[in-house]
Design an enzyme around this catalytic site. Structure first.
Site, short mmCIF file in Angstrom:
data_model
loop_
_atom_site.label_atom_id
_atom_site.label_comp_id
_atom_site.label_asym_id
_atom_site.label_seq_id
_atom_site.Cartn_x
_atom_site.Cartn_y
_atom_site.Cartn_z
N GLU A 1 4.39 -4.68 11.82
CA GLU A 1 3.34 -3.67 11.61
C GLU A 1 2.23 -4.37 10.86
O GLU A 1 2.34 -4.62 9.66
CB GLU A 1 3.88 -2.51 10.77
N ASN B 1 0.81 -1.23 0.00
CA ASN B 1 0.00 0.00 0.00
C ASN B 1 0.84 1.28 0.00
O ASN B 1 0.44 2.26 -0.61
CB ASN B 1 -1.00 -0.02 1.16
P1 NDP Z 1 1.02 -9.53 3.19
O1 NDP Z 1 1.09 -9.95 4.61
O2 NDP Z 1 0.32 -10.38 2.25
O3 NDP Z 1 2.49 -9.31 2.60
C1 NDP Z 1 3.42 -8.48 3.23
C2 NDP Z 1 4.80 -8.86 2.76
O4 NDP Z 1 5.17 -10.10 3.33
C3 NDP Z 1 4.91 -9.04 1.26
O5 NDP Z 1 6.18 -8.58 0.83
C4 NDP Z 1 4.79 -10.54 1.12
O6 NDP Z 1 5.37 -11.02 -0.06
C5 NDP Z 1 5.56 -11.01 2.32
N1 NDP Z 1 5.22 -12.34 2.78
C6 NDP Z 1 4.04 -13.00 2.64
N2 NDP Z 1 4.10 -14.20 3.27
C7 NDP Z 1 5.34 -14.28 3.82
C8 NDP Z 1 6.00 -15.27 4.61
N3 NDP Z 1 5.41 -16.40 4.97
N4 NDP Z 1 7.27 -15.02 5.02
C9 NDP Z 1 7.88 -13.86 4.70
N5 NDP Z 1 7.30 -12.91 3.95
C10 NDP Z 1 6.04 -13.10 3.53
O7 NDP Z 1 0.42 -8.05 3.25
P2 NDP Z 1 -0.07 -7.17 2.04
O8 NDP Z 1 1.08 -6.89 1.15
O9 NDP Z 1 -1.29 -7.82 1.50
O10 NDP Z 1 -0.45 -5.81 2.78
C11 NDP Z 1 -1.69 -5.58 3.36
C12 NDP Z 1 -1.62 -5.82 4.85
O11 NDP Z 1 -0.58 -5.06 5.42
C13 NDP Z 1 -2.89 -5.40 5.55
O12 NDP Z 1 -3.28 -6.37 6.50
C14 NDP Z 1 -2.48 -4.14 6.28
O13 NDP Z 1 -3.23 -3.88 7.42
C15 NDP Z 1 -1.04 -4.40 6.57
N6 NDP Z 1 -0.34 -3.13 6.74
C16 NDP Z 1 0.07 -2.77 7.99
C17 NDP Z 1 0.67 -1.54 8.20
C18 NDP Z 1 1.15 -1.14 9.55
O14 NDP Z 1 1.99 -0.28 9.63
N7 NDP Z 1 0.65 -1.69 10.64
C19 NDP Z 1 0.86 -0.60 7.11
C20 NDP Z 1 0.45 -1.10 5.84
C21 NDP Z 1 -0.16 -2.33 5.67
P3 NDP Z 1 4.41 -11.08 -1.36
O15 NDP Z 1 3.98 -9.69 -1.60
O16 NDP Z 1 5.32 -11.58 -2.39
O17 NDP Z 1 3.29 -11.99 -1.00
#
Ligand code: NDP
Length: 709
Positions: free
Chosen positions: A471, A374
């Protein structure tokens, strides 16, 4: 609508022998019917939708068609024959749609989707057709011939689903899942029909089913497989190619870039490179590191326009946001930590005349950042600036959906003089993330992502006992008391729900409004929300851009459909926007639900889209209890003119980041992060320095040892 397909190809008992003789297998009923028959069938569909099954007698049809009842009887025999012919026509149209969609479906999942899309197509929600179908549903139980046909054709729909599912789940599961999907298709259509088409439209019904199927199929896949499949669906048509990732512009569907995915060898090499670079970087004084980081801030500012445009193309967010927030917030972060770098220090402890102690704040070594899609550049900066200020080297993996601006950050770093290897970007899917979280020589992971990803990362990081900053998601409360300035509260609620098309973790998606001002609040909110400009994200006038992917848009539309089905009242928005050029992108209108109850899914679950749930309250204690009744604890806000109450309520809210009379402003000076399932640790502020350093305690003797030996 398995039930409704039942009559496809049914031969009316009373179909004339002549007509029957002329049929062949390539013709559908519509081609076969003479003009007069076709006219009578259309009149029958009209009659069914207006006067129902009972009222649709031969005499009624004859009078509507201006012919004699004898003529109708000549074509159809009796009433059952007439109605069967009418339903055969409706079903034939439905099946034509299905055939077309199945013809274009290349995978098993796509075949399931074809069934969903055909049976819940917009035509099925058309009031005339839909009401005629409903009349038929009612008759099936009482007219044996129709009932028989319904059973036969329901089996046909199920077999389409079972066949597609057989490649995806074990056979027994396939049978029960097919039955569930059929039941849901019928159920969602029936609810829509019975509510007079208010509860769901074709789009939200399909989105609901799509989300259901994705969810069920997801439970049959390993976590790593799931992420891959989702990627393949959302981002590329290249199927199972796990060595490349494709990033698209979600506003247009156009491919922006294809990038190589980093695997075990590349990650290992990156860690080795980072280790040797980090030793030199950590040996610089804080002031020296700060000077370089300050140049990164300058570089980001100088390239604001270029980077904002790239971020807009990769995320679908409006340029009016990315040009004032995404890049500049990153620049402010580098500037802030550049200033703090020289002051990172331990403490001196007086231990009496014979000793003193001190602590050293030392870097952790090689750390990794894993970002969400995002705020791709902002997240990369928020993790990297404090990490580097403290003397660490950072390996950063952006989300697979938004890989581009982190690479630009690497360029800016190089230009600013950050030594090679101190900041590296790796690309890939969740598997690449796991290579980082499991790597024994990486000392810390800072993740921004979903709660479930945080849990997976925590468990993977356990083996090497890495430090973690997580986060994660939220479902934050925004409380508006009756003394609040209503327009200001509306502005806060809109900011906290519609910025970045609602794809903000800290959004205040549960808006609690005091009963006394709710009507006034809703009226202003509706007016201002309806006026939001949805459009091409590159247009500076656009206020709401595209969601990140088709898959995510379907998830959001599914949540909206569930909200409607659960009885929330749609005040504004609620659907995909497909006008003009927006048709090829993933746009959803800002949506407000009123009359929400705490137990509804739109109130409990993170949607991560432009969907606001408004709830009513009366008492302070009541609203605090309801605001805290969630597993999340990322953010919260209070709108009131009574500052004593504001501080009292804030102190009782279970949230890591709070606002009084504002929403979603995140100055770098203030630590940001969540409690409960929303996360661990803090980003920004001096607090982040603690998360990127480890303490060494040193005891310094000032006298000889008094040994007891
Ligand atoms: P995801 O949890 O799907 O992915 C986050 C990152 O983690 C991506 O780079 C993803 O790779 C990677 N990833 C996924 N699975 C694994 C794993 N098992 N081990 C290591 N890395 C992994 O989140 P989104 O990208 O869908 O983002 C949306 C979410 O993020 C929402 O829930 C939102 O609330 C949260 N968010 C929280 C914030 C905060 O500051 N608290 C700020 C912004 C968002 P890949 O993309 O390749 O799947």
């Amino acid at each position: 609508m398995a039930l409704r397909t039942a009559i496809l190809n049914t031969q009316s008992k009373s179909t004339s022998q002549d007509t029957r003789a002329r049929r062949d297998s390539t013709e559908g009923p519509e081609e076969l019917e003479e003009p007069r028959r076709r006219q009578l069938i259309e009149v029958t569909i009209d009659a069914l939708s207006e006067v129902g099954y009972v009222g649709s007698t031969l005499a009624e049809i004859a009078s509507r068609a201006n012919v004699s009842p004898g003529l109708v009887a000549h074509y159809f025999g009796d009433k059952d024959g007439l109605l069967a012919a009418a339903f055969r026509t409706l079903a034939h149209r439905s099946m034509q749609t299905l055939r077309l969609r199945l013809g274009g479906a290349r995978t098993s999942r796509a075949r399931i989707q074809a069934v969903i899309d055909a049976y819940l197509a917009p035509a099925e929600f058309d009031r005339r057709t839909g009401t005629a179908w409903l009349a038929f549903w009612g008759a099936v139980l009482h007219v044996e011939s129709l009932r028989r046909i319904q059973r036969i054709y329901q089996r046909r729909m199920l077999s389409n689903l079972r066949h597609a599912l057989s490649c995806l789940v074990p056979p027994a599961e396939g049978r029960s899942l097919a039955a569930m999907i059929a039941a849901m298709i019928d159920g969602v259509w029936l609810r829509a029909a019975l509510s007079g088409w208010r509860e769901a439209d074709s789009e939200s019904a399909r989105a609901l089913l799509t989300a259901f199927v994705d969810n069920r199929l997801g439970q049959h896949r390993a976590p790593s497989e799931m992420a891959g499949d989702a990627t393949a669906r959302a981002r590329s048509s290249t199927g199972a190619d796990r060595t490349m990732l494709t990033t698209i512009n979600p506003a247009t569907g156009a491919v922006l870039a294809r990038l190589r995915v980093d695997g075990p060898r590349e990650i290992d090499a990156a860690v080795s490179h980072a280790q040797s670079a980090q030793a030199h970087w950590a040996a610089l004084t804080g002031a020296e590191r700060g000077r370089i980081l300050r140049r990164v801030a300058d570089g980001l500012r100088a390239r604001n326009a270029e980077l904002a445009e790239l971020e807009t193309r990769d995320t679908g967010k409006p340029i009016q946001e990315t040009s004032v927030v995404d890049v500049l917030s990153g620049a402010e972060c580098f500037e802030y930590y550049a200033g703090l770098a020289a002051g990172i220090a331990g403490e001196h402890l007086d231990l009496g005349p014979k000793a003193f102690g001190y602590t050293r704040r030392e870097p952790l070594g090689v750390v990794a950042g894993i970002g969400a899609w995002n705020y791709p550049l902002q997240i990369a900066c928020w993790k990297t600036a404090p990490a580097l200020a403290c003397g660490n080297a950072m390996i950063f993996k952006p989300a697979e959906l938004t890989p581009l601006t982190a690479m630009k950050l690497q360029e800016v770093m190089r230009e600013a003089g950050v030594p090679d290897g101190v900041f590296q970007v790796v690309q890939g899917f969740a598997e690449t993330g796991r290579l980082l979280t499991r790597h024994p020589r990486i000392r810390k992971i800072s993740l921004t992502g979903e709660v479930s990803t945080g849990q997976a990362v925590m468990s993977d990081a356990a083996a090497s006992l890495k430090s973690l900053t997580l986060e994660l998601g939220g479902k934050s409360p925004l409380i508006i008391f009756d003394d609040a300035a209503v327009d200001n509260a509306v502005a806060g609620a809109m900011l906290g729900n519609f910025y970045s098309a609602g794809e903000v973790c800290s959004n205040g998606t549960r808006v609690f409004v005091h009963r006394r001002i709710k009507a006034q609040f809703l009226a202003r909110l509706k007016e201002r929300t309806a006026a939001l400009r949805i459009g091409d994200p590159r247009d500076p006038r656009t206020q709401v851009g595209a969601l990140i992917s088709e898959e995510h848009m379907n998830k959001v539309l599914g949540c909206i459909a569930r909200g409607r089905a659960e009885g929330a009242r749609l005040l504004v928005g609620g659907s995909r926007v497909t006008s003009g050029e927006l048709a090829s992108g993933y746009f959803v209108a800002p949506t407000v639900f009123d009359a929400c109850r705490d137990e509804m899914s739109v109130v409990r679950e993170e949607i991560f889209g432009p969907v606001m749930a408004v709830l009513e309250f009366e008492e302070e204690a009541e609203v605090v209890a309801r605001a805290n009744a969630t597993e999340f604890g990322l953010a919260a806000a209070v709108f009131t003119r009574d500052l004593t109450r504001a501080h009292r309520v804030i102190a009782r809210l279970q949230a890591g980041t709070c606002w009084i009379n504002h929403y979603n402003v995140t100055p770098i000076e203030l630590p940001f992060g969540g409690v409960k399932l929303s996360g661990l640790g803090r980003e920004n502020g001096r607090a982040a320095l603690e998360h990127y350093t480890q303490l060494k305690s040193v005891y310094v003797a000032l006298s000889d040892i008094e040994a007891p030996y």
